[in-house]
Design a protein around this motif. Structure first.
Motif, mmCIF file in Angstrom:
data_model
loop_
_atom_site.group_PDB
_atom_site.id
_atom_site.type_symbol
_atom_site.label_atom_id
_atom_site.label_comp_id
_atom_site.label_asym_id
_atom_site.label_seq_id
_atom_site.Cartn_x
_atom_site.Cartn_y
_atom_site.Cartn_z
ATOM 1 N N VAL A 1 0.834 -1.192 0.000
ATOM 2 C CA VAL A 1 0.000 0.000 0.000
ATOM 3 C C VAL A 1 0.873 1.249 0.000
ATOM 4 N N LYS A 2 1.935 1.219 0.780
ATOM 5 C CA LYS A 2 2.847 2.368 0.806
ATOM 6 C C LYS A 2 3.504 2.576 -0.553
ATOM 7 N N GLN A 3 3.917 1.498 -1.192
ATOM 8 C CA GLN A 3 4.570 1.614 -2.499
ATOM 9 C C GLN A 3 3.621 2.187 -3.546
ATOM 10 N N GLU A 4 2.359 1.719 -3.543
ATOM 11 C CA GLU A 4 1.400 2.246 -4.509
ATOM 12 C C GLU A 4 1.072 3.704 -4.204
ATOM 13 N N GLY A 5 0.979 4.046 -2.911
ATOM 14 C CA GLY A 5 0.750 5.434 -2.541
ATOM 15 C C GLY A 5 1.902 6.335 -2.957
ATOM 16 N N LEU A 6 3.126 5.835 -2.805
ATOM 17 C CA LEU A 6 4.300 6.609 -3.197
ATOM 18 C C LEU A 6 4.320 6.834 -4.707
ATOM 19 N N ARG A 7 3.953 5.800 -5.460
ATOM 20 C CA ARG A 7 3.913 5.950 -6.914
ATOM 21 C C ARG A 7 2.863 6.986 -7.322
ATOM 22 N N PHE A 8 1.739 6.982 -6.622
ATOM 23 C CA PHE A 8 0.690 7.956 -6.916
ATOM 24 C C PHE A 8 1.167 9.371 -6.606
ATOM 25 N N ASP A 39 12.314 15.345 -13.241
ATOM 26 C CA ASP A 39 12.725 14.128 -12.543
ATOM 27 C C ASP A 39 12.419 14.262 -11.059
ATOM 28 N N LEU A 40 12.096 13.115 -10.450
ATOM 29 C CA LEU A 40 11.821 13.050 -9.019
ATOM 30 C C LEU A 40 12.631 11.920 -8.416
ATOM 31 N N HIS A 41 13.169 12.168 -7.251
ATOM 32 C CA HIS A 41 13.845 11.099 -6.527
ATOM 33 C C HIS A 41 13.402 11.180 -5.074
ATOM 34 N N LEU A 42 12.476 10.269 -4.706
ATOM 35 C CA LEU A 42 11.967 10.234 -3.336
ATOM 36 C C LEU A 42 12.758 9.189 -2.564
ATOM 37 N N ALA A 43 13.803 9.636 -1.919
ATOM 38 C CA ALA A 43 14.754 8.714 -1.297
ATOM 39 C C ALA A 43 14.148 7.937 -0.138
ATOM 40 N N SER A 44 13.346 8.599 0.676
ATOM 41 C CA SER A 44 12.819 7.946 1.877
ATOM 42 C C SER A 44 11.374 8.368 2.085
ATOM 43 N N SER A 45 10.499 7.377 2.267
ATOM 44 C CA SER A 45 9.093 7.677 2.534
ATOM 45 C C SER A 45 8.555 6.636 3.507
ATOM 46 N N ASP A 46 7.465 6.991 4.172
ATOM 47 C CA ASP A 46 6.885 6.058 5.126
ATOM 48 C C ASP A 46 5.400 6.357 5.274
ATOM 49 N N VAL A 56 -0.593 8.791 8.244
ATOM 50 C CA VAL A 56 0.502 9.751 8.146
ATOM 51 C C VAL A 56 1.440 9.305 7.025
ATOM 52 N N PHE A 57 1.682 10.220 6.077
ATOM 53 C CA PHE A 57 2.565 9.924 4.950
ATOM 54 C C PHE A 57 3.697 10.943 4.956
ATOM 55 N N ASN A 58 4.924 10.446 5.097
ATOM 56 C CA ASN A 58 6.098 11.316 5.169
ATOM 57 C C ASN A 58 7.041 11.047 4.004
ATOM 58 N N ILE A 59 7.590 12.129 3.435
ATOM 59 C CA ILE A 59 8.648 12.048 2.424
ATOM 60 C C ILE A 59 9.822 12.851 2.956
ATOM 61 N N LEU A 453 -2.983 -8.199 -0.240
ATOM 62 C CA LEU A 453 -3.476 -7.305 -1.277
ATOM 63 C C LEU A 453 -2.515 -7.268 -2.452
ATOM 64 N N HIS A 454 -3.090 -7.195 -3.641
ATOM 65 C CA HIS A 454 -2.294 -7.024 -4.861
ATOM 66 C C HIS A 454 -2.945 -5.934 -5.702
ATOM 67 N N PHE A 455 -2.155 -4.953 -6.134
ATOM 68 C CA PHE A 455 -2.673 -3.892 -6.985
ATOM 69 C C PHE A 455 -2.526 -4.318 -8.440
ATOM 70 N N SER A 456 -3.641 -4.725 -9.056
ATOM 71 C CA SER A 456 -3.616 -5.080 -10.470
ATOM 72 C C SER A 456 -3.673 -3.844 -11.352
ATOM 73 N N LYS A 457 -4.145 -2.717 -10.786
ATOM 74 C CA LYS A 457 -4.168 -1.439 -11.483
ATOM 75 C C LYS A 457 -3.660 -0.368 -10.532
ATOM 76 N N GLY A 458 -3.019 0.644 -11.097
ATOM 77 C CA GLY A 458 -2.555 1.760 -10.280
ATOM 78 C C GLY A 458 -3.715 2.660 -9.884
ATOM 79 N N LEU A 459 -3.527 3.410 -8.805
ATOM 80 C CA LEU A 459 -4.575 4.315 -8.343
ATOM 81 C C LEU A 459 -4.955 5.311 -9.424
ATOM 82 N N ARG A 460 -3.964 5.890 -10.091
ATOM 83 C CA ARG A 460 -4.257 6.885 -11.126
ATOM 84 C C ARG A 460 -5.014 6.251 -12.295
ATOM 85 N N GLU A 461 -4.667 5.027 -12.644
ATOM 86 C CA GLU A 461 -5.347 4.351 -13.750
ATOM 87 C C GLU A 461 -6.836 4.192 -13.460
#
Length: 493
Positions: A1-8, A39-46, A56-59, A453-461
């Motif tokens: 969930v965090k990875q998909e949120g970060l991608r969004f 370009d974006l580089h989000l080194a650390s997120s949680d 709580v979402f931190n970058i 959980l498995h994300f078969s589609k991205g949130l934006r999609e």
């Protein structure tokens, strides 16, 4: 969930729009336009849970690369071109508050956001490079301010508009078929602890002819203690009982078979064994047979650690239907049976398979045998009893018919019933999310379905699939405009 949120979040920040920047310092005039993120580089997120209702979402320590168009005038020197810049040490702290809306769906009711940029650099080139370096402080300071001011509005729009549009499509009240529907609306706001996000759904079926019906819940309150999977959904006996009550009230818990639709083995058994004994009828009586199996009361579900069963009371009316003559009722039997039920999850649908067999294995301890399919759940032994509503003599004759009739009902009637329940009912999960590694566990009064959980589609999609087509006037494009030929008139600055 965090990875998909970060991608969004990355996709949203890449579409940041920054207003043009222009100004004057002495004889130095500047105009910065067409700013876009390259370009974006989000080194650390949680992503963390924060009691009682917050995510709580931190970058931390992210970097953003930019490219923009410059128009500069210094005395009589005029220069145009592009500038590459980078923002480093980007920190974003976002807190989302979850609630339920009027329809009982989860929603993001509020967001607080803080963003900061530690450093920003720009690379200048050209004949006025020394002048740019001297005056870059004005440009860099302005760009840093504008960029930091756009991060939070972008994330607020992503949460309060885009994510809420996704949650608004959460299927909390749907029709299951032409007879019944289900209400998955939330009973209260989501509850969040340091480890879990809990959603308390109503989980009640209703007949479509009485959609406003409310059924009082007397079932055991499910308590989820498992932690091996990402998601657990608990279903109490109330969930299944409301389904069977809704079908009963819709008047569809009956089966009528006549003539050629009556299974041949069952017809021979009834004519030769039952009718021959009770009514002294010849097996060759030339009149079609009609069987009407009708449930007489709402079935009840019983969930135990050893398995799941359904108690059913029904009438079996047997008639002869001579051509061009009124039907002749031969018998009306009362049936009491306990069907074993196997509950399993398949493609986000909760499905039930009923069985009238003599015995279905349960977990360890049930007759000394272990459950052969622990991921699909196990069933309790079935039970079957018939007796006559008309006479004790007929009930006595039915005793010898009980075992073969049970076998024939299992072979003929149960496939018809299971075909009706084959579709199952969808678990409320937003589009684009699927379950994997499903496991069903029985408890006293409820069962749990655990899965990852498995994300078969991205949130934006998914969001883009259902969002209305924006108009240019109402929703300015977030994409940068196509570069245009700059004006050579210094007055345009």
């Amino acid at each position: 969930v965090k990875q998909e949120g970060l991608r969004f979040v990355e996709q949203e920040l890449q579409n940041i729009t920054i207003s043009d920047l222009h100004g004057k310092e002495g004889q130095f005039h500047y105009n910065i336009s067409q700013v876009r993120v390259t370009d974006l580089h989000l080194a650390s997120s949680d992503l963390n849970f924060q009691p009682q209702q917050h995510l709580v979402f931190n970058i931390n320590n992210a970097s953003i690369s930019l490219r923009f168009r410059r128009q500069l005038l210094y005395w009589f020197f005029y220069d145009i071109g592009s500038i590459n810049a980078s923002a480093d040490g980007v920190h974003v702290h976002t807190v989302l508050r979850l609630a339920k809306d009027e329809a009982g769906r989860p929603k993001i009711s509020n967001i607080t956001c803080n963003a900061s940029i530690a450093r920003m650099h720009a690379g200048f080139s050209g004949t006025l490079r020394k002048v740019y370096e001297f005056l870059s402080t004005f440009i860099i300071t302005g760009m840093r301010y504008l960029l930091s001011q756009q991060i939070c509005p972008s994330l607020e729009h992503a949460s309060l508009v885009l994510l809420n549009s996704l949650l608004a499509g959460w299927p909390v009240r749907n029709y299951v078929d032409e007879h019944i529907g289900i209400d998955y609306s939330l009973l209260r706001d989501p509850s969040i602890s340091s480890d879990n996000l809990d959603l308390d759904f109503k989980g009640m079926f209703f007949p479509r002819v009485r959609e406003d019906q409310e059924l009082e819940n007397h079932a055991v309150e499910p308590v989820i203690k498992e932690t091996e999977r990402m998601v657990y959904v608990a279903f109490s006996e109330y969930f299944f009982d409301s389904a069977m009550l809704a079908y009963f009230q819709a008047g569809v818990l009956n089966i009528e078979l006549q003539g050629e639709k009556v299974p041949k083995d069952l017809e021979v058994l009834l004519r030769a064994t039952f009718f021959g004994t009770i009514f002294m009828l010849s097996p060759s009586v030339d009149a079609p047979l009609r069987l009407v199996l009708q449930v007489s009361a709402p079935p009840r579900c019983i969930i135990k650690p050893s398995g799941t069963s359904v108690s059913v009371s029904a009438f079996l009316n047997i008639s002869l239907v001579p051509p061009d003559r009124p039907p002749v009722q031969l018998s009306s039997m009362a049936m009491e049976t306990k069907l074993s039920a196997k509950v399993f999850l398949q493609e986000k649908a909760l499905r039930v398979q009923l069985d009238l067999r003599r015995y279905v294995w349960g977990p360890v301890g049930a007759r000394g045998r272990s459950c052969p399919h622990p991921t699909h759940g196990c069933s309790l032994p079935s039970r079957f009893r018939i007796y006559s509503k008309q006479s004790a003599l007929e009930s006595l004759a039915l005793f010898s018919l009980q075992a073969p009739l049970k076998t024939l009902l299992q072979l003929t009637i149960m496939p018809i019933i299971n075909e009706r329940t084959k579709k199952g009912v969808q678990i409320p999960l937003p589009e684009g999310m699927d379950f994997t590694r499903e496991v069903v566990t029985n408890h006293a009064g409820f069962l749990t379905v655990g899965a990852d959980l498995h994300f078969s589609k991205g949130l934006r999609e998914v969001i883009e699939k259902y969002r209305p087509v924006p108009t240019a006037a109402a929703y300015p494009s977030s994409q940068p405009a196509e570069p245009t030929e700059p004006s050579l008139d210094p007055g345009s600055l």
